[in-house]
Design an enzyme around this catalytic site. Structure first.
Site, short mmCIF file in Angstrom:
data_model
loop_
_atom_site.label_atom_id
_atom_site.label_comp_id
_atom_site.label_asym_id
_atom_site.label_seq_id
_atom_site.Cartn_x
_atom_site.Cartn_y
_atom_site.Cartn_z
N ASN A 1 0.87 -1.19 0.00
CA ASN A 1 0.00 0.00 0.00
C ASN A 1 0.90 1.23 0.00
OD1 ASN A 1 -1.82 2.04 0.44
ND2 ASN A 1 -2.44 1.35 2.50
N LYS B 1 0.08 4.27 -0.28
CA LYS B 1 -0.55 5.45 0.34
C LYS B 1 -0.32 6.68 -0.53
CE LYS B 1 -0.17 3.12 4.77
NZ LYS B 1 0.00 3.19 6.21
N HIS C 1 -9.43 1.20 5.02
CA HIS C 1 -8.14 1.37 5.70
C HIS C 1 -8.33 2.29 6.91
CE1 HIS C 1 -4.01 2.46 6.53
NE2 HIS C 1 -3.67 1.37 5.88
N GLU D 1 -6.67 4.64 8.01
CA GLU D 1 -6.46 6.07 7.73
C GLU D 1 -7.71 6.69 7.13
OE1 GLU D 1 -2.87 5.45 5.55
OE2 GLU D 1 -1.89 4.84 7.41
N GLU E 1 -5.13 -4.99 10.51
CA GLU E 1 -4.10 -3.98 10.73
C GLU E 1 -4.36 -3.26 12.05
OE1 GLU E 1 -2.18 -2.66 6.79
OE2 GLU E 1 -3.98 -1.46 7.01
N GLY F 1 2.82 2.21 10.84
CA GLY F 1 3.77 3.31 10.72
C GLY F 1 4.49 3.65 12.01
N SER G 1 3.72 -2.21 10.26
CA SER G 1 5.17 -2.29 10.44
C SER G 1 5.76 -3.64 10.04
CB SER G 1 5.56 -1.93 11.88
OG SER G 1 5.17 -0.59 12.17
#
Ligand code: 13P
Length: 247
Positions: A10, A12, A92, A94, A164, A170, A209
């Site tokens: 991904n 992003k 996702h 985010e 996730e 991250g 990660s």
């Protein structure tokens, strides 16, 4: 049940068209591994063309629930398909965190993805506060049931789920292999209730990660069927090492 390992990158909001096309051409996918990258929407077409004939598929990072019409600024599944996408990431964290994606909205997006014959990767995962508050299972169950409401197992035949944990994205803080396996086994148990026998075939990716040095151990867990990789998918050497670990 042998499930084909599926490694997805991904990207992003990273990598230009030039960077993305160069990167995709340098990926090496081991035999028996499924691989895909998810460029910025503006780069999907160019990256799909660069990947044509290779073992790397391309997908979109999100999709609107209507195909076309007066929806300024949106990107739909038919446009993604036209650009060469085969997959779409949905829900996702985010998007949930910054753009208001709810389970109901993700459910509508999923309908559009399946209608175009694209493969959905449904992202789910708990925040640290939710985990610490003992809500891990409730959160995952609610997200799965909400996204998949109203679909038959037949319609969901291509479904991929990505677990996730938000606290691992991250942050460099990966879930331990035991934490990942425990969550994945729980996700599969919820899927059994929702889609029955199909649950044994659904690939459940781990994301958060994932790096070259932890991929092998994570992918060695019985219910970890792949990885959804962010930061480490932005460099060919890093992503190739993860692809190799899946082979
Ligand atoms: P990182 O691998 O950068 O933690 O990102 C994970 C992710 O969000 C993939 O969708």
């Amino acid at each position: 049940m042998a499930r084909t390992k599926f490694i997805a990158g991904n990207w992003k909001l990273n990598l230009t068209i030039a960077e993305g096309t160069a990167l995709v051409k340098s990926l090496v996918v081991p035999a028996g591994v499924e691989a895909a990258v998810f460029p910025n929407a503006l780069a999907v077409h160019a990256v799909a063309q660069a990947a044509a004939g290779s073992k790397v598929g391309v997908g979109g990072q999100n999709a609107h629930f209507e195909e076309k019409g007066a929806f300024t600024g949106e990107i739909s599944t038919s446009f993604l398909k036209d650009a060469g996408a085969k997959y779409v990431i949905l829900g996702h964290s985010e998007r949930r965190q910054y753009f208001g994606d709810t389970d109901a909205l993700i459910n509508k997006r999923l309908k559009a993805v399946l209608a175009q014959g694209l493969t959905p990767i449904l992202c789910i995962g708990e925040t640290l506060a939710e985990r610490d508050g003992g809500k891990l299972e409730t959160v995952l169950k609610t997200q799965i049931e909400g996204a998949l409401a109203g679909f038959t197992a037949e319609q969901l035949a291509t479904l991929v789920v990505a677990y996730e944990p938000v606290w691992a994205i991250g942050t460099g803080r990966t879930a331990s292999t035991a934490q990942a396996q425990e969550a994945h086994a729980f996700v599969r148990s919820v899927l059994r209730n929702v889609v029955g026998a199909l649950a044994e075939k659904v690939r459940i990716q781990y994301g958060g990660s994932v790096k070259a040095d932890n991929a092998k151990e994570l992918l060695g867990q019985p219910d970890v069927d792949g990885a959804l990789v962010g930061g480490a998918s932005l460099k060919a050497a890093d992503f190739n090492a993860i692809l190799a670990a899946a082979g």
